[in-house]
Design a protein around this motif. Structure first.
Motif, PDB file in Angstrom:
ATOM      1  N   GLN A 127      -1.677   8.685   9.414  1.00  0.00           N
ATOM      2  CA  GLN A 127      -1.524   7.353   8.833  1.00  0.00           C
ATOM      3  C   GLN A 127      -2.204   7.253   7.471  1.00  0.00           C
ATOM      4  OE1 GLN A 127      -3.144   4.913  11.944  1.00  0.00           O
ATOM      5  NE2 GLN A 127      -1.176   4.701  13.004  1.00  0.00           N
ATOM      6  N   LEU A 128      -3.384   7.855   7.339  1.00  0.00           N
ATOM      7  CA  LEU A 128      -4.057   7.845   6.045  1.00  0.00           C
ATOM      8  C   LEU A 128      -3.231   8.573   4.987  1.00  0.00           C
ATOM      9  CD1 LEU A 128      -7.830   8.437   6.898  1.00  0.00           C
ATOM     10  CD2 LEU A 128      -6.700   6.313   6.253  1.00  0.00           C
ATOM     11  N   LEU A 129      -2.672   9.726   5.346  1.00  0.00           N
ATOM     12  CA  LEU A 129      -1.845  10.465   4.385  1.00  0.00           C
ATOM     13  C   LEU A 129      -0.611   9.658   4.006  1.00  0.00           C
ATOM     14  CD1 LEU A 129      -2.022  14.117   5.805  1.00  0.00           C
ATOM     15  CD2 LEU A 129      -3.150  13.206   3.772  1.00  0.00           C
ATOM     16  N   LEU A 130      -0.008   8.977   4.980  1.00  0.00           N
ATOM     17  CA  LEU A 130       1.159   8.158   4.682  1.00  0.00           C
ATOM     18  C   LEU A 130       0.803   7.018   3.737  1.00  0.00           C
ATOM     19  CD1 LEU A 130       4.115   7.443   5.158  1.00  0.00           C
ATOM     20  CD2 LEU A 130       3.407   6.152   7.192  1.00  0.00           C
ATOM     21  N   LEU A 131      -0.311   6.343   4.003  1.00  0.00           N
ATOM     22  CA  LEU A 131      -0.742   5.264   3.114  1.00  0.00           C
ATOM     23  C   LEU A 131      -1.043   5.782   1.718  1.00  0.00           C
ATOM     24  CD1 LEU A 131      -3.086   3.180   5.462  1.00  0.00           C
ATOM     25  CD2 LEU A 131      -0.814   2.562   4.639  1.00  0.00           C
ATOM     26  N   TYR A 132      -1.675   6.948   1.637  1.00  0.00           N
ATOM     27  CA  TYR A 132      -1.978   7.533   0.335  1.00  0.00           C
ATOM     28  C   TYR A 132      -0.687   7.867  -0.418  1.00  0.00           C
ATOM     29  CZ  TYR A 132      -3.826  10.750  -3.158  1.00  0.00           C
ATOM     30  OH  TYR A 132      -4.149  11.361  -4.335  1.00  0.00           O
ATOM     31  N   ALA A 133       0.281   8.442   0.289  1.00  0.00           N
ATOM     32  CA  ALA A 133       1.545   8.793  -0.370  1.00  0.00           C
ATOM     33  C   ALA A 133       2.284   7.539  -0.830  1.00  0.00           C
ATOM     34  CB  ALA A 133       2.416   9.603   0.594  1.00  0.00           C
ATOM     35  N   LEU A 134       2.304   6.491   0.001  1.00  0.00           N
ATOM     36  CA  LEU A 134       2.968   5.252  -0.403  1.00  0.00           C
ATOM     37  C   LEU A 134       2.258   4.607  -1.596  1.00  0.00           C
ATOM     38  CD1 LEU A 134       3.783   3.649   3.077  1.00  0.00           C
ATOM     39  CD2 LEU A 134       5.380   4.717   1.462  1.00  0.00           C
ATOM     40  N   GLY A 135       0.923   4.644  -1.597  1.00  0.00           N
ATOM     41  CA  GLY A 135       0.187   4.095  -2.737  1.00  0.00           C
ATOM     42  C   GLY A 135       0.452   4.853  -4.013  1.00  0.00           C
ATOM     43  N   ALA A 136       0.450   6.188  -3.918  1.00  0.00           N
ATOM     44  CA  ALA A 136       0.728   6.992  -5.108  1.00  0.00           C
ATOM     45  C   ALA A 136       2.153   6.759  -5.610  1.00  0.00           C
ATOM     46  CB  ALA A 136       0.510   8.474  -4.787  1.00  0.00           C
ATOM     47  N   TRP A 137       3.108   6.658  -4.687  1.00  0.00           N
ATOM     48  CA  TRP A 137       4.508   6.415  -5.089  1.00  0.00           C
ATOM     49  C   TRP A 137       4.654   5.040  -5.740  1.00  0.00           C
ATOM     50  CZ3 TRP A 137       8.128   2.827  -3.152  1.00  0.00           C
ATOM     51  CH2 TRP A 137       9.442   2.998  -3.613  1.00  0.00           C
ATOM     52  N   THR A 138       3.966   4.035  -5.187  1.00  0.00           N
ATOM     53  CA  THR A 138       4.048   2.686  -5.758  1.00  0.00           C
ATOM     54  C   THR A 138       3.438   2.624  -7.147  1.00  0.00           C
ATOM     55  OG1 THR A 138       3.919   1.731  -3.536  1.00  0.00           O
ATOM     56  CG2 THR A 138       3.433   0.273  -5.375  1.00  0.00           C
ATOM     57  N   LEU A 139       2.277   3.255  -7.325  1.00  0.00           N
ATOM     58  CA  LEU A 139       1.620   3.219  -8.623  1.00  0.00           C
ATOM     59  C   LEU A 139       2.356   4.047  -9.667  1.00  0.00           C
ATOM     60  CD1 LEU A 139      -2.129   3.447  -7.551  1.00  0.00           C
ATOM     61  CD2 LEU A 139      -0.888   1.444  -8.364  1.00  0.00           C
ATOM     62  N   SER A 140       3.156   5.004  -9.238  1.00  0.00           N
ATOM     63  CA  SER A 140       3.896   5.824 -10.202  1.00  0.00           C
ATOM     64  C   SER A 140       5.116   5.104 -10.746  1.00  0.00           C
ATOM     65  CB  SER A 140       4.337   7.137  -9.532  1.00  0.00           C
ATOM     66  OG  SER A 140       5.278   6.882  -8.497  1.00  0.00           O
TER      67      SER A 140
END
Length: 358
Positions: free
Chosen positions: A257-270
């Motif tokens: 779940q942490l990795l998923l949240l991190y990936a979604l955050g990075a994708w959103t900020l990009s």
């Protein structure tokens, strides 16, 4: 660089910094664990018992699976969240003729430790208040030591960190070691057909076991083996047990779940937020370039005559005693182009040099 991409770079940098800190900072060893080599650990005490021929076993199962014989060692504070042994389980161990060795922490005792002492009919008595705020007084508070003297000869003194609170029995115990004021002690008492021994956990820690070896040797001689160290509450688990598998699955799910949240955050900020506006171009210019730009603006506006008048006015301010020739003054009034302004400027400069030589 756009704002979202800048945030993405910051996020990646923070993640890299966190990974570096985890890799470089040494792991904190658990408290009074028989597997811990830290200052508060009991690894040296366990190694001494094994070297002296005592049978030692580390418990990695919940309290309901613990053996009901020998000496059961409970050392606080515990470093892993788990259900503590119930009063029924502890009394069952004592009724079987077993020995319960309880090592209490030097700190203020947490709720779990206080509950354990209450189940054993031991009252908590405070010795010291809150640590002071001033550094020197705080340092004296946390480094204070207490010396315990043996009630029996030949055992040697015991040095421990001065605890903030101590357990006090409700019945008269057999005191084995005691401080001069009688407030800190190592004592033993009969309980439910077995034996309960209480001592500060710091007394047998790796940092003090060498100077307190008389205490450990006396316990080895008097307490029946085998010795069972509770490592379940210090984080030791049998990887084959259902509980260990549940914990591993929960941690894997949490990490995913942490990795998923991190990936979604990075994708959103990009991605850009809304419409993309062009970034303004920054112009870097020198003083000469700035003056060229100002001159170009005046040239387009046709300010040649005003520039000529300003030239003579600045000359009068610079050389107040000089009298500018009339022909230069008349020419300044009729300047109409950049070429005429440059010619007038050159003539004024030559006249000024000649006047100064003059």
């Amino acid at each position: 660089m756009s704002a979202p991409r800048a945030w993405l770079v910051v996020l990646v940098a923070l993640a890299a910094l966190g990974i570096a800190l985890v890799a470089l900072v040494p792991a904190q060893r658990s408290g009074p664990s028989a597997l811990s080599a830290g200052p508060a650990g009991w690894l040296a005490a366990r190694a001494y018992l094994e070297a002296r021929g005592a049978e030692v076993e580390l418990l990695d199962e919940p309290p309901d699976a613990w053996p009901r014989r020998g000496t059961l060692v409970l050392a606080s504070p515990w470093s892993a969240p788990a259900l503590p042994p119930t009063v029924t389980q502890l009394r069952s161990h004592l009724r079987q003729g077993g020995t319960l060795l309880v090592a209490y922490s030097a700190g203020g005792m947490g709720s779990v430790e206080r509950s354990l002492l209450e189940d054993l009919h031991l009252a908590r008595t405070s010795l010291r208040g809150r640590p002071p705020l001033r550094y020197r007084e705080w340092k004296r508070h946390v480094t204070a030591q207490t010396r315990l003297h043996p009630r029996r000869g030949g055992a040697g003194e015991v040095t421990v960190a001065t605890p903030d609170a101590v357990p006090a029995p409700r019945t008269t115990p057999e005191v084995l070691w005691e401080s001069e004021d009688g407030r800190v002690s190592v004592f033993s008492l009969e309980a439910d057909g077995g034996r309960l021994v209480v001592l500060p956990a710091d007394a047998l820690s790796n940092a003090r076991v060498e100077e307190n070896l008389g205490l450990l040797e006396a316990l080895r001689t008097e307490l029946a083996g085998p010795w069972f160290f509770d490592e379940f509450h210090h984080g030791l688990r049998d990887v084959r047990s259902p509980e260990a598998r549940r914990v591993a699955n929960a941690m894997a799910l949490f990490g995913g779940q942490l990795l998923l949240l991190y990936a979604l955050g990075a994708w959103t900020l990009s991605r850009p937020f809304g419409r993309t506006w062009p970034s303004p171009r920054r112009r870097s210019a020198t003083t000469a370039g700035f003056l060229d730009g100002v001159g170009e603006l005046h040239h387009r506006a046709g300010h040649h005559r005003e520039a000529a008048a300003t030239l003579l006015a600045r000359l009068a301010e610079l050389e107040p005693r000089a009298r500018v020739p009339a022909d230069l003054v008349n020419r300044s009034r009729s300047v109409a182009s950049a070429e005429e302004l440059l010619d007038l400027t050159a003539d004024v400069a030559r006249w000024r040099r000649a006047w100064k030589r003059g």
